[in-house]
Design a protein around this motif. Structure first.
Motif, PDB file in Angstrom:
ATOM      1  N   ILE A 204      74.917  71.260  37.012  1.00  0.00           N
ATOM      2  CA  ILE A 204      74.105  70.064  36.832  1.00  0.00           C
ATOM      3  C   ILE A 204      72.657  70.415  37.140  1.00  0.00           C
ATOM      4  O   ILE A 204      72.371  71.209  38.040  1.00  0.00           O
ATOM      5  CB  ILE A 204      74.601  68.911  37.727  1.00  0.00           C
ATOM      6  N   GLU A 205      71.764  69.840  36.370  1.00  0.00           N
ATOM      7  CA  GLU A 205      70.341  70.058  36.595  1.00  0.00           C
ATOM      8  C   GLU A 205      69.908  69.342  37.873  1.00  0.00           C
ATOM      9  O   GLU A 205      70.387  68.239  38.155  1.00  0.00           O
ATOM     10  CB  GLU A 205      69.536  69.501  35.418  1.00  0.00           C
ATOM     11  N   PRO A 206      69.030  69.944  38.657  1.00  0.00           N
ATOM     12  CA  PRO A 206      68.566  69.278  39.882  1.00  0.00           C
ATOM     13  C   PRO A 206      67.894  67.934  39.614  1.00  0.00           C
ATOM     14  O   PRO A 206      68.067  66.986  40.377  1.00  0.00           O
ATOM     15  CB  PRO A 206      67.574  70.268  40.479  1.00  0.00           C
ATOM     16  N   GLY A 207      67.161  67.831  38.522  1.00  0.00           N
ATOM     17  CA  GLY A 207      66.517  66.562  38.185  1.00  0.00           C
ATOM     18  C   GLY A 207      67.527  65.461  37.916  1.00  0.00           C
ATOM     19  O   GLY A 207      67.344  64.307  38.306  1.00  0.00           O
ATOM     20  N   GLU A 208      68.615  65.824  37.245  1.00  0.00           N
ATOM     21  CA  GLU A 208      69.674  64.852  36.973  1.00  0.00           C
ATOM     22  C   GLU A 208      70.334  64.385  38.268  1.00  0.00           C
ATOM     23  O   GLU A 208      70.636  63.197  38.432  1.00  0.00           O
ATOM     24  CB  GLU A 208      70.723  65.477  36.052  1.00  0.00           C
ATOM     25  N   ALA A 209      70.524  65.301  39.188  1.00  0.00           N
ATOM     26  CA  ALA A 209      71.114  64.941  40.476  1.00  0.00           C
ATOM     27  C   ALA A 209      70.195  64.015  41.261  1.00  0.00           C
ATOM     28  O   ALA A 209      70.649  63.028  41.854  1.00  0.00           O
ATOM     29  CB  ALA A 209      71.407  66.206  41.283  1.00  0.00           C
ATOM     30  N   VAL A 210      68.904  64.295  41.246  1.00  0.00           N
ATOM     31  CA  VAL A 210      67.945  63.459  41.977  1.00  0.00           C
ATOM     32  C   VAL A 210      67.869  62.072  41.362  1.00  0.00           C
ATOM     33  O   VAL A 210      67.903  61.058  42.069  1.00  0.00           O
ATOM     34  CB  VAL A 210      66.553  64.134  42.011  1.00  0.00           C
ATOM     35  N   VAL A 211      67.788  61.995  40.039  1.00  0.00           N
ATOM     36  CA  VAL A 211      67.702  60.699  39.363  1.00  0.00           C
ATOM     37  C   VAL A 211      68.970  59.889  39.612  1.00  0.00           C
ATOM     38  O   VAL A 211      68.911  58.684  39.893  1.00  0.00           O
ATOM     39  CB  VAL A 211      67.442  60.891  37.849  1.00  0.00           C
ATOM     40  N   SER A 212      70.113  60.532  39.533  1.00  0.00           N
ATOM     41  CA  SER A 212      71.380  59.848  39.800  1.00  0.00           C
ATOM     42  C   SER A 212      71.420  59.290  41.213  1.00  0.00           C
ATOM     43  O   SER A 212      71.813  58.139  41.431  1.00  0.00           O
ATOM     44  CB  SER A 212      72.535  60.834  39.591  1.00  0.00           C
ATOM     45  N   THR A 213      71.008  60.082  42.171  1.00  0.00           N
ATOM     46  CA  THR A 213      71.017  59.635  43.561  1.00  0.00           C
ATOM     47  C   THR A 213      70.025  58.506  43.786  1.00  0.00           C
ATOM     48  O   THR A 213      70.355  57.500  44.425  1.00  0.00           O
ATOM     49  CB  THR A 213      70.709  60.817  44.496  1.00  0.00           C
TER      50      THR A 213
ATOM     51  N   ALA B 114      79.395  63.506  48.348  1.00  0.00           N
ATOM     52  CA  ALA B 114      80.601  63.162  47.594  1.00  0.00           C
ATOM     53  C   ALA B 114      80.508  63.661  46.158  1.00  0.00           C
ATOM     54  O   ALA B 114      81.472  64.219  45.622  1.00  0.00           O
ATOM     55  CB  ALA B 114      80.826  61.657  47.624  1.00  0.00           C
ATOM     56  N   ASN B 115      79.359  63.464  45.534  1.00  0.00           N
ATOM     57  CA  ASN B 115      79.196  63.951  44.169  1.00  0.00           C
ATOM     58  C   ASN B 115      79.240  65.464  44.100  1.00  0.00           C
ATOM     59  O   ASN B 115      79.780  66.029  43.150  1.00  0.00           O
ATOM     60  CB  ASN B 115      77.885  63.444  43.564  1.00  0.00           C
ATOM     61  N   PHE B 116      78.682  66.136  45.083  1.00  0.00           N
ATOM     62  CA  PHE B 116      78.714  67.594  45.069  1.00  0.00           C
ATOM     63  C   PHE B 116      80.154  68.101  45.130  1.00  0.00           C
ATOM     64  O   PHE B 116      80.553  68.958  44.351  1.00  0.00           O
ATOM     65  CB  PHE B 116      77.916  68.169  46.238  1.00  0.00           C
ATOM     66  N   PHE B 117      80.937  67.565  46.037  1.00  0.00           N
ATOM     67  CA  PHE B 117      82.298  68.061  46.204  1.00  0.00           C
ATOM     68  C   PHE B 117      83.269  67.548  45.143  1.00  0.00           C
ATOM     69  O   PHE B 117      84.251  68.221  44.830  1.00  0.00           O
ATOM     70  CB  PHE B 117      82.829  67.714  47.593  1.00  0.00           C
ATOM     71  N   LEU B 118      83.009  66.375  44.576  1.00  0.00           N
ATOM     72  CA  LEU B 118      83.956  65.809  43.618  1.00  0.00           C
ATOM     73  C   LEU B 118      83.575  66.027  42.158  1.00  0.00           C
ATOM     74  O   LEU B 118      84.463  66.206  41.316  1.00  0.00           O
ATOM     75  CB  LEU B 118      84.116  64.305  43.878  1.00  0.00           C
ATOM     76  N   ARG B 119      82.290  66.017  41.836  1.00  0.00           N
ATOM     77  CA  ARG B 119      81.890  66.100  40.434  1.00  0.00           C
ATOM     78  C   ARG B 119      81.025  67.300  40.107  1.00  0.00           C
ATOM     79  O   ARG B 119      81.249  67.967  39.104  1.00  0.00           O
ATOM     80  CB  ARG B 119      81.142  64.826  40.039  1.00  0.00           C
ATOM     81  N   TRP B 120      80.003  67.572  40.908  1.00  0.00           N
ATOM     82  CA  TRP B 120      79.022  68.575  40.541  1.00  0.00           C
ATOM     83  C   TRP B 120      79.499  69.992  40.795  1.00  0.00           C
ATOM     84  O   TRP B 120      78.931  70.947  40.261  1.00  0.00           O
ATOM     85  CB  TRP B 120      77.717  68.346  41.296  1.00  0.00           C
ATOM     86  N   LYS B 121      80.527  70.158  41.601  1.00  0.00           N
ATOM     87  CA  LYS B 121      81.006  71.500  41.919  1.00  0.00           C
ATOM     88  C   LYS B 121      81.632  72.176  40.698  1.00  0.00           C
ATOM     89  O   LYS B 121      81.495  73.369  40.503  1.00  0.00           O
ATOM     90  CB  LYS B 121      82.023  71.413  43.063  1.00  0.00           C
ATOM     91  N   ASP B 122      82.287  71.382  39.857  1.00  0.00           N
ATOM     92  CA  ASP B 122      83.013  71.950  38.715  1.00  0.00           C
ATOM     93  C   ASP B 122      82.136  72.190  37.499  1.00  0.00           C
ATOM     94  O   ASP B 122      82.460  73.021  36.660  1.00  0.00           O
ATOM     95  CB  ASP B 122      84.171  71.031  38.319  1.00  0.00           C
TER      96      ASP B 122
END
Length: 84
Positions: free
Chosen positions: A45-54, A34-42
Motif C-alpha cells: 500500500i502506498e504511504p499516502g493512501e494509508a495516511v488518507v485512509s487513517t 489493525a489495518n497494518f496487521f489485517l489488511r496492509w500486511k498482505d
C-alpha cells in the motif's frame, strides 16, 4: 493540568477540542495497527493512501463522538463551567 498552569476540570467541562483529541489520537493508533496487521500486511500500500485512509476514518469517528458528546451534554443539562 495544574502542573501546566491550567485548572483541573471534570471530563464534561473540558474544551471540546481536548475531548475530541482524547478520542481521536488513540483511535488513530488502533486503526493504523489493525489495518497494518489485517489488511496492509498482505498487499503493498502506498504511504499516502494509508495516511488518507487513517485521516478520513479518524475525522468520521471524531464527528460521531462530537455528536454523542453534544447530545449527552444537552440531555444531562449541564451548566457552563464559568457559572459554577
Amino acid at each position: 493540568m495544574r502542573l501546566f498552569g491550567g485548572e483541573a476540570r471534570p471530563w464534561p467541562y473540558l474544551p471540546l477540542g481536548v475531548r475530541m483529541s482524547a478520542y481521536a489520537i488513540p483511535y488513530a493508533f488502533i486503526w493504523t495497527a489493525a489495518n497494518f496487521f489485517l489488511r496492509w500486511k498482505d498487499r503493498p500500500i502506498e504511504p499516502g493512501e494509508a495516511v488518507v485512509s487513517t485521516v478520513m476514518t479518524v475525522a468520521l469517528f471524531s464527528m460521531l463522538m462530537l455528536g454523542y458528546e453534544l447530545r449527552r451534554w444537552q440531555s444531562v443539562k449541564l451548566s457552563r463551567w464559568e457559572d459554577l
